[in-house]
Design a protein around this motif. Sequence first.
Motif, mmCIF file in Angstrom:
data_model
loop_
_atom_site.group_PDB
_atom_site.id
_atom_site.type_symbol
_atom_site.label_atom_id
_atom_site.label_comp_id
_atom_site.label_asym_id
_atom_site.label_seq_id
_atom_site.Cartn_x
_atom_site.Cartn_y
_atom_site.Cartn_z
ATOM 1 N N THR A 56 0.844 -1.200 0.000
ATOM 2 C CA THR A 56 0.000 0.000 0.000
ATOM 3 C C THR A 56 0.873 1.242 0.000
ATOM 4 O O THR A 56 1.993 1.235 0.503
ATOM 5 C CB THR A 56 -0.930 0.034 1.224
ATOM 6 O OG1 THR A 56 -0.140 0.004 2.419
ATOM 7 C CG2 THR A 56 -1.896 -1.145 1.225
ATOM 8 N N CYS A 58 0.724 5.873 -1.032
ATOM 9 C CA CYS A 58 0.032 7.065 -1.510
ATOM 10 C C CYS A 58 1.011 7.938 -2.269
ATOM 11 O O CYS A 58 2.220 7.904 -2.012
ATOM 12 C CB CYS A 58 -0.552 7.848 -0.341
ATOM 13 S SG CYS A 58 -1.803 6.927 0.580
ATOM 14 N N ARG A 74 3.970 2.049 2.741
ATOM 15 C CA ARG A 74 3.949 1.486 4.098
ATOM 16 C C ARG A 74 4.787 0.213 4.109
ATOM 17 O O ARG A 74 4.695 -0.610 3.210
ATOM 18 C CB ARG A 74 2.519 1.183 4.516
ATOM 19 C CG ARG A 74 2.391 0.817 5.974
ATOM 20 C CD ARG A 74 0.906 0.686 6.356
ATOM 21 N NE ARG A 74 0.757 0.747 7.781
ATOM 22 C CZ ARG A 74 0.633 1.857 8.494
ATOM 23 N NH1 ARG A 74 0.636 3.030 7.907
ATOM 24 N NH2 ARG A 74 0.500 1.806 9.807
ATOM 25 N N ASN A 169 -9.078 12.237 2.132
ATOM 26 C CA ASN A 169 -9.527 10.959 2.667
ATOM 27 C C ASN A 169 -9.295 9.768 1.754
ATOM 28 O O ASN A 169 -9.479 8.635 2.170
ATOM 29 C CB ASN A 169 -11.024 11.045 3.013
ATOM 30 C CG ASN A 169 -11.275 12.008 4.146
ATOM 31 O OD1 ASN A 169 -10.414 12.187 5.007
ATOM 32 N ND2 ASN A 169 -12.439 12.635 4.148
ATOM 33 N N SER A 170 -8.904 9.989 0.509
ATOM 34 C CA SER A 170 -8.748 8.850 -0.405
ATOM 35 C C SER A 170 -7.541 7.990 -0.060
ATOM 36 O O SER A 170 -7.484 6.824 -0.406
ATOM 37 C CB SER A 170 -8.673 9.326 -1.859
ATOM 38 O OG SER A 170 -7.565 10.191 -2.034
ATOM 39 N N CYS A 171 -6.568 8.541 0.657
ATOM 40 C CA CYS A 171 -5.399 7.770 1.095
ATOM 41 C C CYS A 171 -5.691 7.192 2.474
ATOM 42 O O CYS A 171 -5.588 7.886 3.482
ATOM 43 C CB CYS A 171 -4.145 8.636 1.142
ATOM 44 S SG CYS A 171 -2.723 7.767 1.862
ATOM 45 N N SER A 172 -6.048 5.916 2.507
ATOM 46 C CA SER A 172 -6.327 5.258 3.790
ATOM 47 C C SER A 172 -5.134 4.432 4.281
ATOM 48 O O SER A 172 -5.227 3.773 5.317
ATOM 49 C CB SER A 172 -7.564 4.372 3.657
ATOM 50 O OG SER A 172 -7.337 3.383 2.661
ATOM 51 N N THR A 173 -4.022 4.482 3.570
ATOM 52 C CA THR A 173 -2.818 3.743 3.961
ATOM 53 C C THR A 173 -2.256 4.255 5.275
ATOM 54 O O THR A 173 -1.725 3.495 6.077
ATOM 55 C CB THR A 173 -1.744 3.854 2.857
ATOM 56 O OG1 THR A 173 -2.264 3.283 1.660
ATOM 57 C CG2 THR A 173 -0.461 3.153 3.241
ATOM 58 N N ASN A 175 -2.873 6.871 8.790
ATOM 59 C CA ASN A 175 -3.853 7.624 9.573
ATOM 60 C C ASN A 175 -3.401 9.083 9.656
ATOM 61 O O ASN A 175 -2.325 9.445 9.169
ATOM 62 C CB ASN A 175 -4.062 6.989 10.961
ATOM 63 C CG ASN A 175 -2.822 7.016 11.829
ATOM 64 O OD1 ASN A 175 -2.046 7.975 11.832
ATOM 65 N ND2 ASN A 175 -2.624 5.938 12.594
ATOM 66 N N SER A 176 -4.183 9.935 10.289
ATOM 67 C CA SER A 176 -3.884 11.372 10.300
ATOM 68 C C SER A 176 -2.570 11.679 11.033
ATOM 69 O O SER A 176 -1.818 12.562 10.610
ATOM 70 C CB SER A 176 -5.041 12.171 10.900
ATOM 71 O OG SER A 176 -5.271 11.762 12.234
ATOM 72 N N LYS A 179 0.207 10.708 8.628
ATOM 73 C CA LYS A 179 0.283 11.692 7.557
ATOM 74 C C LYS A 179 0.993 12.959 8.042
ATOM 75 O O LYS A 179 1.756 13.584 7.298
ATOM 76 C CB LYS A 179 -1.115 12.047 7.030
ATOM 77 C CG LYS A 179 -1.736 10.950 6.197
ATOM 78 C CD LYS A 179 -3.129 11.340 5.722
ATOM 79 C CE LYS A 179 -3.789 10.248 4.940
ATOM 80 N NZ LYS A 179 -5.141 10.622 4.475
#
Length: 185
Positions: A56, A58, A74, A169-173, A175-176, A179
Amino acid sequence: MSENDESAGISRRTVTKAMAWVVPAVAVAATVPIVAASACNDFNPENPCPITLSGTGCKLPGNSNSIYKGYAFRLVIANPTGATITVNVTSATLDGNSLGGIRVVNLNDGSSQGNPFTVPPHTTYTAALLTQNAPNSSNGALSITYTVNGGAPMVANATIPSAPPINGNSCSTFNSTEKGYIAAQ
């Protein structure tokens, strides 16, 4: 005794034929452990595979971060040995194209590691492999080549089915919090 004397048991010709097959089989079998020993193994502390890709990631598009035109992938970094190891990522490619500069971010605490980087003994953590100046923003076959303590090259591979932009929100690989660690690089 004749060559084909049935009362003597197995003939010399049969033994000779059998030996012609046994010797090459022994030679081939002897090379197998050598090949196996050169491959890394997550369960062999003498030769661990410290990088495991999740498959995965982004994109880091445009000027969205200080590191841009790259990716954040990741991965898990592990050192099951009792000594510190040094990992040097020598290349990262996506569909055979170089992904440019490389940096590793420990997602457990946000610490940035250059390349090469060290991994303390008996340590496992989740990380992001950041690349910069990728030639395009495609999805595909990710390949990371690296060495451990200057040894033979090892390769970690994964298929990246999609790599949405990291912002939003499209990158769920990640978390905030993760990021945020990536954006701070």
